[in-house]
Design an enzyme around this catalytic site. Structure first.
Site, PDB file in Angstrom:
ATOM      1  N   ARG A  62       0.808  -1.211   0.000  1.00  0.00           N
ATOM      2  CA  ARG A  62       0.000   0.000   0.000  1.00  0.00           C
ATOM      3  C   ARG A  62       0.848   1.270   0.000  1.00  0.00           C
ATOM      4  O   ARG A  62       0.722   2.114  -0.872  1.00  0.00           O
ATOM      5  CB  ARG A  62      -0.866  -0.029   1.263  1.00  0.00           C
ATOM      6  CG  ARG A  62      -2.039   0.857   1.304  1.00  0.00           C
ATOM      7  CD  ARG A  62      -2.766   0.596   2.611  1.00  0.00           C
ATOM      8  NE  ARG A  62      -2.385  -0.726   3.124  1.00  0.00           N
ATOM      9  CZ  ARG A  62      -3.060  -1.834   2.864  1.00  0.00           C
ATOM     10  NH1 ARG A  62      -4.151  -1.789   2.180  1.00  0.00           N
ATOM     11  NH2 ARG A  62      -2.651  -2.989   3.333  1.00  0.00           N
ATOM     12  N   THR A  63       1.738   1.369   0.960  1.00  0.00           N
ATOM     13  CA  THR A  63       2.501   2.609   1.111  1.00  0.00           C
ATOM     14  C   THR A  63       3.422   2.833  -0.086  1.00  0.00           C
ATOM     15  O   THR A  63       3.526   3.932  -0.606  1.00  0.00           O
ATOM     16  CB  THR A  63       3.312   2.576   2.418  1.00  0.00           C
ATOM     17  OG1 THR A  63       2.418   2.317   3.496  1.00  0.00           O
ATOM     18  CG2 THR A  63       4.020   3.895   2.658  1.00  0.00           C
ATOM     19  N   LYS A  90      24.468  -6.687   7.716  1.00  0.00           N
ATOM     20  CA  LYS A  90      25.193  -7.453   6.705  1.00  0.00           C
ATOM     21  C   LYS A  90      25.220  -6.702   5.374  1.00  0.00           C
ATOM     22  O   LYS A  90      24.293  -5.996   5.030  1.00  0.00           O
ATOM     23  CB  LYS A  90      24.520  -8.820   6.515  1.00  0.00           C
ATOM     24  CG  LYS A  90      24.568  -9.696   7.752  1.00  0.00           C
ATOM     25  CD  LYS A  90      25.822 -10.515   7.765  1.00  0.00           C
ATOM     26  CE  LYS A  90      26.069 -11.286   9.052  1.00  0.00           C
ATOM     27  NZ  LYS A  90      25.025 -11.388  10.016  1.00  0.00           N
ATOM     28  N   ARG A 112      11.480   3.124   3.897  1.00  0.00           N
ATOM     29  CA  ARG A 112      10.786   2.263   4.854  1.00  0.00           C
ATOM     30  C   ARG A 112      11.847   1.318   5.402  1.00  0.00           C
ATOM     31  O   ARG A 112      12.603   0.728   4.633  1.00  0.00           O
ATOM     32  CB  ARG A 112       9.686   1.498   4.105  1.00  0.00           C
ATOM     33  CG  ARG A 112       9.243   0.173   4.711  1.00  0.00           C
ATOM     34  CD  ARG A 112       8.326   0.290   5.895  1.00  0.00           C
ATOM     35  NE  ARG A 112       7.131   1.054   5.685  1.00  0.00           N
ATOM     36  CZ  ARG A 112       5.913   0.539   5.495  1.00  0.00           C
ATOM     37  NH1 ARG A 112       5.752  -0.770   5.432  1.00  0.00           N
ATOM     38  NH2 ARG A 112       4.864   1.322   5.367  1.00  0.00           N
ATOM     39  N   HIS A 140       5.360   6.702  11.458  1.00  0.00           N
ATOM     40  CA  HIS A 140       4.894   6.504  10.092  1.00  0.00           C
ATOM     41  C   HIS A 140       4.117   7.775   9.759  1.00  0.00           C
ATOM     42  O   HIS A 140       2.883   7.784   9.758  1.00  0.00           O
ATOM     43  CB  HIS A 140       4.006   5.250  10.026  1.00  0.00           C
ATOM     44  CG  HIS A 140       3.656   4.818   8.641  1.00  0.00           C
ATOM     45  ND1 HIS A 140       3.957   5.558   7.514  1.00  0.00           N
ATOM     46  CD2 HIS A 140       3.033   3.697   8.195  1.00  0.00           C
ATOM     47  CE1 HIS A 140       3.522   4.908   6.444  1.00  0.00           C
ATOM     48  NE2 HIS A 140       2.965   3.783   6.830  1.00  0.00           N
TER      49      HIS A 140
END
Lengths: 314, 432
Positions: A62-63, A90, A112, A140
């Site tokens: 969605r985002t 890593k 994100r 958010h």
């Protein structure tokens, strides 16, 4: 236009950093982009020649799509960078990855990340604008903005509204951004969930806390049902899904006792039958899809404003 | 390896503060044949190097019970040579190296290796704590006896605590047949989990997993119950909470052989410093609240704190430039420790120089039972000469340590080490 508030932030990291006026400025800007979706040609030249990269280190549909669409409607070029890795230590470091993208001439980085603070780290390390699309359980901000945008759209104002946020508050970035945005706009927020899903010193936030949904549901004007994120839950914070649903699920039964015009919200994706019953999610009080639609206008506004600030900064 | 050289050194007109012997007086000190040869006013010696210490403090060399020199295994972060150079630059003539190297110091040859590297570095005395359990895994006892014979003065799984109560009970019982101290990094993993900072409002706002003070306090309390069965000497490393202070106070009141140490950062910084996700403030135990800082200072004032210890924990810049969650814990602080202690304790009126230096000399020496921390005639000449009031700015480019993970960079601090003498030899002179 003679606007009083000037937007000066090159980055959008969190809503805790913003004033009420700045939040309102984003919402007003979003309002002007809202009608875009109804046009036959859904594109404006605002960000033509700009490059936006979606750096997603965590799964999102969605985002990410919403940001991609928002950027392309403003005529920006969009690069998709997706890398879901459980171990952030890593391989190439976050800063190196971002600097490489920046070397290709990226103007805005939408990030994100599973680690709280990753966007802040990035904003210190590169020159491009940084927009936080969700970091760990820090914030958010665009979700918080689209939530208050939706409430304002439905109710005109948040002033004096009673809003309940239900679920895993401890691990929720949405809850944090919502609390900042909603309280700054004058709403009273109650966080609802079991004590094992409440963060440390939660009472120091400008909110009320309740462990009993049934005791507070009658007074709520808005209820935001957070998704139970099994991937983020540590240990065994509640005994079983059915026990959780029994005490904190939004059922038709509970809806009978709520105000008739209560707004039902959910940041998605929904666990149907867990935190919310299907009939409620799809029912007349639900504004869940409206939230998604509004997300687009809000993200267009954010991309537009940070670019403006960046240009002003020279 | 260079042969030890007997240097004649005459320190003139310094303020000798030797807390062990209750000395605080302006006097001369003559060092010869590795030892303190004479103390008194108006000394002269024809072929000695003369140090004019007027207005300076002369003290037994400082002792740090808690450093990480990363060798073997992580030599890019620090080596015993670079760490030793940093130590003498900070006025430290003896340090205790922690065993959480790679591989860990969990058997006698590793103990000997660290000692040998220390002798080769020829800066500060190096003491070694071995691991309590094999591979620091918390399961099986390491060869505590053989390591002790190789010179290990104590044991700890530092970096983490021994989680299993049964294993810990076995460790304290077994080790009690040797003259060693059992030290513990108190942290109950079931409570601390993957915490990255103090659990509290700040962690909630930053969205970072927290480490509850209880994680430290539960293990400290548990260990103190265990040592009641054995009477072994027990040392609580880097205590950080008001609750830990209460537990230590109680244990000492009961007459148990319990000691503790406190770091500069837990005396000076709080969780508020983490606001910007600055990883130089990521440390374990985490920075706590002002209430905890105040409790630690009270503990110093009451005399409950036996040792001030840096927990010097160097890390690469590239590791510290990661996301807060991914970055390693630790602060490199040997070279500015003394002025930090001064700032936290003397400037705040918590204690005076003599009391502070006690926690940096004979009291830590007592924790590990070594004959150090005293400057009487006949004592081995480990000396630090300090300009108490000169102000300087912490500059990482001047560090002898290989690492830069230091939150104090840019701080203006008072007090500076001018000379460090180890076994009668000048091993450090401040650049003028």
């Amino acid at each position: 236009m003679g606007r009083k508030t000037q937007w000066t932030h090159k980055h959008l990291i969190g809503l805790s950093d913003l004033t009420r006026e700045e939040i309102e400025l984003i919402l007003d800007t979003a309002k002007s982009f809202e009608e875009f979706s109804t046009r036959s040609i859904k594109k404006a030249p605002t960000l033509r020649g700009k490059v936006v990269v979606n750096m997603f280190f965590e799964d999102s549909t969605r985002t990410r799509n919403s940001f991609t669409l928002a950027a392309s409607r403003l005529s920006a070029d969009v690069i998709e960078f997706t890398k879901t890795s459980s171990s952030v230590s890593k391989g190439e470091t976050l800063i190196d990855t971002a600097r490489n993208l920046e070397a290709m001439g990226v103007d805005i980085v939408v990030i994100r990340h599973s680690a709280g603070g990753a966007p802040k780290l990035l904003s210190r390390s590169i020159n491009a604008c940084v927009v936080n699309a969700g970091d760990g359980y820090h914030e958010h901000p665009t979700q918080g903005l689209l939530d208050v945008y939706t409430i304002r759209q439905m109710r005109g104002s948040l002033e004096g509204l009673k809003i309940g946020i239900v679920g895993d508050i401890a691990h929720s970035r949405v809850a944090r951004s919502d609390v900042y945005a909603m309280t700054k706009l004058g709403a009273q927020v109650t966080l609802i969930g079991p004590p094992t899903l409440m963060p440390a010193s939660v009472c120091d936030l400008p909110v009320k806390v309740s462990y009993n949904l049934d005791a507070v549901i009658e007074e709520l004007d808005v209820i935001n049902m957070l998704r139970i994120q099994f991937e983020r839950l540590g240990g065994n914070p509640f005994p079983s899904v059915r026990e959780y649903s029994h005490f904190f699920g939004l059922t038709m039964d509970r809806m009978q006792r709520a105000k008739k015009d209560i707004l039902v919200m959910h940041p998605g994706p929904i666990n149907r039958g867990l935190e919310i019953e299907s009939e409620v999610a799809d029912g007349p009080n639900s504004v869940i899809l409206r939230q998604v639609a509004n997300g687009l206008a809000v993200r267009m506004a954010v991309l537009f404003l940070v670019t403006q600030a960046s240009t002003l900064e020279g | 390896m260079a042969k030890p050289v007997s240097q004649k050194i005459l320190i003139k007109n310094g303020r000798l503060i030797d807390p062990k012997n209750s000395v605080d007086t302006v006097t001369d000190i003559l060092i010869d044949d590795f030892r303190v040869c004479r103390i008194g006013k108006g000394l002269s010696s024809p072929n000695a190097e003369v140090i004019d210490a007027s207005g300076k403090i002369v003290t037994p060399g400082l002792i740090d019970l808690h450093v990480h020199f990363r060798q073997p295994g992580d030599e890019e972060e620090e080596t015993i040579a670079s760490g030793s150079a940093a130590a003498v630059a900070g006025g430290f003539t003896s340090v205790v190296c922690m065993p959480n190297t790679n591989p860990p110091v969990d058997e006698a040859t590793a103990v000997e290796f660290v000692h040998r590297m220390g002798r080769q570095a020829r800066k500060t005395f190096i003491y070694v704590m071995g691991a309590i359990t094999k591979d620091r895994a918390g399961k099986e006892l390491a060869e505590i006896g053989l390591m002790s014979l190789a010179g290990a003065i104590g044991f700890t799984d530092d970096g983490c605590g021994v989680q299993d109560t049964g294993v810990m009970l076995r460790a304290v019982k077994y080790a009690s047949m040797f003259d060693v101290v059992i030290a513990q990094h108190c942290e109950d993993q079931s409570l601390a989990r993957h915490g990255a900072m103090n659990a509290g409002y700040k962690a909630t706002v930053l969205g970072l997993p927290g480490i509850d003070p209880l994680a430290e306090e539960m293990m400290l309390w548990r260990d103190i119950q265990l040592i009641k069965k054995t009477r072994i000497r027990y040392h609580a490393q880097h205590i950080s909470t008001a609750g830990s202070v209460r537990i230590i106070r109680q244990a000492k009141a009961e007459g148990l052989p319990v000691t503790c140490e406190v770091t500069p950062h837990h005396l000076l910084l709080t969780e508020e410093s983490v606001s910007d996700y600055n990883t130089n403030y990521k440390v374990n135990p985490p920075l706590r609240t002002q209430k905890d800082v105040d409790a630690l200072k009270n503990a110093v004032q009451e005399g409950l704190v036996d040792a001030l210890a840096t927990d010097h924990a160097p890390h690469l810049q590239s590791e510290k430039e990661l996301e807060f969650l991914a970055a390693p814990c630790g602060i490199a602080g040997l070279e500015c420790a003394l002025p930090l202690y001064r700032k936290a304790l003397i400037d705040e009126g918590i204690c005076d120089w003599s009391q502070m230096l006690a926690m940096l000399t004979w009291r830590p020496a007592g924790v590990i039972r070594v004959d150090k921390g005293s400057l009487a005639v006949g004592d081995r000449a480990d000396v630090a000469i300090i300009d108490p009031d000169v102000e300087w700015t912490v500059d990482a480019d001047r560090f002898f340590s290989k690492s830069r993970n230091c939150p104090y960079i840019g701080w203006k601090l008072k007090s500076k080490v001018l000379y460090t003498i180890v076994a009668g030899e000048i091993r450090y002179r401040a650049a003028t």
